[in-house]
Design a protein around this motif. Structure first.
Motif, PDB file in Angstrom:
ATOM      1  N   ALA A  12      44.857   5.019  15.785  1.00  0.00           N
ATOM      2  CA  ALA A  12      43.637   5.247  15.005  1.00  0.00           C
ATOM      3  C   ALA A  12      42.960   3.946  14.573  1.00  0.00           C
ATOM      4  N   GLU A  13      43.719   2.956  14.152  1.00  0.00           N
ATOM      5  CA  GLU A  13      43.109   1.686  13.709  1.00  0.00           C
ATOM      6  C   GLU A  13      42.419   0.982  14.870  1.00  0.00           C
ATOM      7  N   ALA A  14      43.059   0.960  16.029  1.00  0.00           N
ATOM      8  CA  ALA A  14      42.440   0.344  17.214  1.00  0.00           C
ATOM      9  C   ALA A  14      41.202   1.126  17.635  1.00  0.00           C
ATOM     10  N   ALA A  15      41.286   2.445  17.590  1.00  0.00           N
ATOM     11  CA  ALA A  15      40.146   3.281  17.951  1.00  0.00           C
ATOM     12  C   ALA A  15      38.993   3.064  16.974  1.00  0.00           C
ATOM     13  N   LYS A  16      39.310   2.957  15.700  1.00  0.00           N
ATOM     14  CA  LYS A  16      38.286   2.693  14.679  1.00  0.00           C
ATOM     15  C   LYS A  16      37.522   1.418  15.019  1.00  0.00           C
ATOM     16  N   LYS A  17      38.252   0.359  15.269  1.00  0.00           N
ATOM     17  CA  LYS A  17      37.614  -0.918  15.587  1.00  0.00           C
ATOM     18  C   LYS A  17      36.819  -0.833  16.877  1.00  0.00           C
ATOM     19  N   GLY A  18      37.383  -0.182  17.885  1.00  0.00           N
ATOM     20  CA  GLY A  18      36.696  -0.058  19.170  1.00  0.00           C
ATOM     21  C   GLY A  18      35.417   0.757  19.078  1.00  0.00           C
ATOM     22  N   LEU A  19      35.452   1.847  18.332  1.00  0.00           N
ATOM     23  CA  LEU A  19      34.257   2.676  18.177  1.00  0.00           C
ATOM     24  C   LEU A  19      33.170   1.941  17.393  1.00  0.00           C
ATOM     25  N   LEU A  35      29.528   8.834  22.742  1.00  0.00           N
ATOM     26  CA  LEU A  35      30.609   8.250  21.954  1.00  0.00           C
ATOM     27  C   LEU A  35      31.923   8.994  22.200  1.00  0.00           C
ATOM     28  N   HIS A  36      31.843  10.302  22.383  1.00  0.00           N
ATOM     29  CA  HIS A  36      33.038  11.098  22.696  1.00  0.00           C
ATOM     30  C   HIS A  36      33.612  10.673  24.046  1.00  0.00           C
ATOM     31  N   ALA A  37      32.753  10.487  25.049  1.00  0.00           N
ATOM     32  CA  ALA A  37      33.219  10.051  26.373  1.00  0.00           C
ATOM     33  C   ALA A  37      33.880   8.681  26.280  1.00  0.00           C
ATOM     34  N   PHE A  38      33.282   7.758  25.539  1.00  0.00           N
ATOM     35  CA  PHE A  38      33.852   6.429  25.351  1.00  0.00           C
ATOM     36  C   PHE A  38      35.216   6.529  24.677  1.00  0.00           C
ATOM     37  N   SER A  39      35.307   7.336  23.627  1.00  0.00           N
ATOM     38  CA  SER A  39      36.553   7.512  22.888  1.00  0.00           C
ATOM     39  C   SER A  39      37.653   8.083  23.781  1.00  0.00           C
ATOM     40  N   PHE A  70      25.660   9.353  16.055  1.00  0.00           N
ATOM     41  CA  PHE A  70      26.362   8.614  15.005  1.00  0.00           C
ATOM     42  C   PHE A  70      25.658   7.282  14.826  1.00  0.00           C
ATOM     43  N   HIS A  71      25.524   6.848  13.592  1.00  0.00           N
ATOM     44  CA  HIS A  71      24.862   5.595  13.238  1.00  0.00           C
ATOM     45  C   HIS A  71      25.793   4.767  12.367  1.00  0.00           C
ATOM     46  N   LEU A  72      25.796   3.459  12.581  1.00  0.00           N
ATOM     47  CA  LEU A  72      26.496   2.570  11.659  1.00  0.00           C
ATOM     48  C   LEU A  72      25.756   2.553  10.329  1.00  0.00           C
ATOM     49  N   THR A  73      26.489   2.609   9.252  1.00  0.00           N
ATOM     50  CA  THR A  73      25.904   2.419   7.929  1.00  0.00           C
ATOM     51  C   THR A  73      25.875   0.916   7.650  1.00  0.00           C
ATOM     52  N   GLU A  74      25.338   0.533   6.512  1.00  0.00           N
ATOM     53  CA  GLU A  74      25.377  -0.889   6.140  1.00  0.00           C
ATOM     54  C   GLU A  74      26.823  -1.366   6.046  1.00  0.00           C
ATOM     55  N   LYS A  75      27.683  -0.526   5.483  1.00  0.00           N
ATOM     56  CA  LYS A  75      29.102  -0.873   5.378  1.00  0.00           C
ATOM     57  C   LYS A  75      29.725  -0.999   6.767  1.00  0.00           C
ATOM     58  N   GLY A  76      29.363  -0.100   7.686  1.00  0.00           N
ATOM     59  CA  GLY A  76      29.874  -0.150   9.052  1.00  0.00           C
ATOM     60  C   GLY A  76      29.397  -1.390   9.788  1.00  0.00           C
ATOM     61  N   LEU A  77      28.128  -1.737   9.589  1.00  0.00           N
ATOM     62  CA  LEU A  77      27.593  -2.946  10.215  1.00  0.00           C
ATOM     63  C   LEU A  77      28.299  -4.183   9.680  1.00  0.00           C
ATOM     64  N   ALA A  78      28.525  -4.242   8.375  1.00  0.00           N
ATOM     65  CA  ALA A  78      29.253  -5.373   7.782  1.00  0.00           C
ATOM     66  C   ALA A  78      30.666  -5.447   8.350  1.00  0.00           C
ATOM     67  N   PHE A  79      31.338  -4.287   8.493  1.00  0.00           N
ATOM     68  CA  PHE A  79      32.685  -4.260   9.061  1.00  0.00           C
ATOM     69  C   PHE A  79      32.654  -4.757  10.508  1.00  0.00           C
ATOM     70  N   SER A  80      31.645  -4.362  11.275  1.00  0.00           N
ATOM     71  CA  SER A  80      31.566  -4.781  12.679  1.00  0.00           C
ATOM     72  C   SER A  80      31.474  -6.305  12.799  1.00  0.00           C
ATOM     73  N   LYS A  81      30.877  -6.931  11.836  1.00  0.00           N
ATOM     74  CA  LYS A  81      30.724  -8.381  11.880  1.00  0.00           C
ATOM     75  C   LYS A  81      32.025  -9.128  11.612  1.00  0.00           C
ATOM     76  N   THR A  82      33.062  -8.409  11.168  1.00  0.00           N
ATOM     77  CA  THR A  82      34.368  -9.024  10.954  1.00  0.00           C
ATOM     78  C   THR A  82      35.256  -8.926  12.199  1.00  0.00           C
ATOM     79  N   LEU A  83      34.771  -8.212  13.221  1.00  0.00           N
ATOM     80  CA  LEU A  83      35.568  -7.960  14.428  1.00  0.00           C
ATOM     81  C   LEU A  83      35.205  -8.926  15.544  1.00  0.00           C
ATOM     82  N   LEU A  84      36.180  -9.239  16.364  1.00  0.00           N
ATOM     83  CA  LEU A  84      35.925 -10.043  17.557  1.00  0.00           C
ATOM     84  C   LEU A  84      35.363  -9.153  18.637  1.00  0.00           C
ATOM     85  N   PHE A  85      34.352  -9.623  19.341  1.00  0.00           N
ATOM     86  CA  PHE A  85      33.748  -8.830  20.416  1.00  0.00           C
ATOM     87  C   PHE A  85      34.206  -9.338  21.716  1.00  0.00           C
TER      88      PHE A  85
END
Length: 85
Positions: A12-19, A35-39, A70-85
């Protein structure tokens, strides 16, 4: 976390980050089907696991769902910026 969402996959944690990363790569929003197909392909998170993941991410206010996308929220966008792409 798992008590509230019993169908979360073991990864779940890896999937969270990947999504979150996938949503950030695609401009912050994706149709539910895409998003379902990607998941399913990337994390082997089929129907129940995908639903649990999305409920968890919405509950954590990382995503919002408008009935078709599905849309990233401000919190989701901030979280995405902490991840390596």
């Amino acid at each position: 976390m798992h008590d509230r969402f019993p169908f979360l996959p073991d990864n779940a944690e890896a999937a969270k980050k990947g999504l979150i990363k996938q949503l950030a790569r695609t401009g912050g929003a994706m149709p539910i089907g895409d998003l379902h197909a990607f998941s399913t392909q990337r994390f082997a998170a089929g129907h129940q696991a995908f639903s649990a993941l999305m409920e968890w991410l919405v509950d954590d206010e990382l995503l919002m769902y408008d009935g078709s996308r599905f849309h990233l929220t401000e919190k989701g966008l901030a979280f995405s910026k902490t991840l390596l792409f």
